[in-house]
Design an enzyme around this catalytic site. Sequence first.
Site, short mmCIF file in Angstrom:
data_model
loop_
_atom_site.label_atom_id
_atom_site.label_comp_id
_atom_site.label_asym_id
_atom_site.label_seq_id
_atom_site.Cartn_x
_atom_site.Cartn_y
_atom_site.Cartn_z
CD GLU A 185 -3.15 -0.88 2.11
OE1 GLU A 185 -2.94 -0.20 3.12
OE2 GLU A 185 -4.23 -1.46 1.90
CD GLU A 342 -4.12 -5.59 2.71
OE1 GLU A 342 -4.85 -4.84 3.38
OE2 GLU A 342 -2.89 -5.44 2.65
C1 GAL Z 1 -4.23 -2.33 5.00
C2 GAL Z 1 -2.83 -2.90 5.17
C3 GAL Z 1 -2.81 -4.14 6.01
C4 GAL Z 1 -3.70 -3.98 7.20
C5 GAL Z 1 -5.10 -3.68 6.73
C6 GAL Z 1 -6.09 -3.55 7.86
O1 GAL Z 1 -4.15 -0.94 4.92
O2 GAL Z 1 -2.22 -3.14 3.94
O3 GAL Z 1 -1.47 -4.38 6.39
O4 GAL Z 1 -3.21 -2.95 7.99
O5 GAL Z 1 -5.09 -2.47 6.04
O6 GAL Z 1 -7.38 -3.24 7.38
#
Ligand code: GAL
Length: 720
Positions: A185, A342
């Site tokens: 990110e 994610e």
């Molecule tokens: C994203 C990140 C992850 C985790 C996740 C939680 O921003 O890439 O490592 O922190 O959010 O929602």
Amino acid sequence: MSSTTDRPTATADGPVPHRWLRRPGPHARPGEPAHPDQHAPSGLSYGADYNPDQWPREVWTEDVRLMREAGVTVVSLAIFSWARIQPTEDTWDFAWLDEVMDLLHENGITVDLATATASPPPWLTTKHPEVLPQTRTGETLWPGARQQWRPTSPVFREHALRLVERMAERYGDHPALVAWHVSNELGCHNVYDYSESAADAFRTWLRGRYTTLDALNAAWGTAFWSQRYSDWDQILPPRLTTSHPNPTQQLDFKRFSSDALQQYLRAEAAILRRATPDVPVTTNFMVMGETKGMDYAAWADELDFVSNDHYVLPGPQALDELSFSANLTGGIARHRPWFLMEHSTSAVNWQPVNVAKKPGELARDSLTHVAHGADAVCYFQWRQSAAGAEKYHSGMVPHAGEHSRLFRDVVALGATLRDLAPVAGSDQAPARAAIVFDWDSWWTSELDSHPTDRLRYRQEALDWYSAFLALGVRADVVPVAADLTGYDVVVAPVLHVVPAALRDRLTAFVEGGGHLVTTYFSGVVDQDDHAWLGGYPGALRDLLGVRVEEFAPLLDGESVTVEVDGAQLEATTWAEPVDVVDPAVEVVGWYKTGEQAGRAAITRRPVTTGAGTGSAAYVSTRLGREGLAPVLGRLLEDAGVRSELPAAARGLVELAVRTDGSEEFWFLVNRTAQPVEVPDVAGDVLLGRRLTPSGPGDGALLLDPRGVAVVRRPAETTPR
Ligand code: GAL
């Protein structure tokens, strides 16, 4: 107007190379057969961020057992492992990671391996505090959380790239490796850095853009408030100052900050490609909500495939926003498959109140991404952490363990994704309508010292998308640089920055028979944020056939009524005294109350050429998602664009379509918590069920509450 079936998939910038996950088989170690469970990339991939370094060794064995039970095919590994891999400047510890890589491979699980550069270890920031970012008020962002590095720091880059080299050397030929995951990110916490390194890099970037100081002074309008620069060294990032900072300086700093991270991404990718030319490279974007610092449309060309992270934002448009973000990710990926890197199985930890997902939401949310082109469904994270700031963030294996509803849902989704294997590799099928999304307009329309600070660019675009969903009409969400020529209808909400070339493209679109819809505060400035003179909407004035002499934003709590086809609609935030200049312009909606009562609020200028009759419509006020639905309905009717859904399902069900050229996959997503019957959708049911046919033809599809059905049908059956 050309039909959407012959719409070119490439954009004006040319075709995009697309390489999907490397198939592990051919790279297996000599004599080693591919694991029978190893089905990436022939089906949809399933998995999560995996952080085994947070757990004792015995948990890893348990992890792979449960991963196999859930049908996990891929994990993203070592994202935050720098301090473990390189505990001091001169020591490296790969033994644990070797073991994890081997264990995953032995269990048929592939690895999207991170370069591990996302968060520098304490030894690095202690020795080199000059890598720490600084805010616009000059405060240092200290270690203690993550991503505490300046995108432009040469020292950070030297250390991070050394790590990338080591990772590529060590794991480049590991049979579990299917893709590289650059950093994590990029820009999530550090996109805007106002330090001295940023100032130096900003000056270099500006020299590249303007060549001469005279050109910069002209673009930045420095004749105003005695801001003229006589030396490059006088230029600074827009740090805290006495009043409104120069708007073009602010805009260029946003462009520069996005570019700086893009260049960093390119530097990591170059090392990986040199070492392992056949392993695809990706990084996870954050196309969601108000994350706006990174121009992902520009970044996409750095990658072999686009990846995105998305988290549901609670509220009345939560589902619409999810669909909008997934759709835009597909647009950024130029309608090729992309990777959902994610999302969450249930609650997150970073909202004011973190709500658990309701029954059915886990699968429905994931499948909505698949509907818009995701070929991988991955979560943050595999096992919910026991310690650290994210211990209350859900995972695939919750604190409660495998004996939980959540893990059962995870296992069930794994099976569903296996059933949907035929969908993998198919593209987003083109819609007849599109919503245009533009980072320059997002950044510029929300700058300070404007007619109102209440305007929200992405919210306006989302409201138009909600109106499409309410009408059951599919619309692609595409970056402004995309080829628009195949669309029948293009909606460009708050298209604030319109350089001459964009004006010419939009004019050609309308003259080619296309129907353009745009809104208030569009066409107002050029690429340097200089107002187009002669009246608003500036560059689009002639195309729209209207002229506005003065903006008339509304105060909080104020609203006006707009009448469209007899319906009385409430409008807020913005109203304008619109003068109809071209006699061909038809008034679609009238202001009925307020200062503009009796004047045109919504207009449409038909444009007839040898190519057919197109139109340019203007909506001069903010109608919100409910008010926009009847307006959009009317404009779509004029353009001859109809819903592909049966009337009974419109508004209740979202339709998204993927295609491999010969077949289409219709995803029907139940947006409600009630069962919904959808009649008249012919084809083989890949997911879901039909009611018993009561007569000739196929029985209606029965969608469970929050359920999803997928129907496979020959491509040519889509009505146009
Ligand atoms: C994203 C990140 C992850 C985790 C996740 C939680 O921003 O890439 O490592 O922190 O959010 O929602």
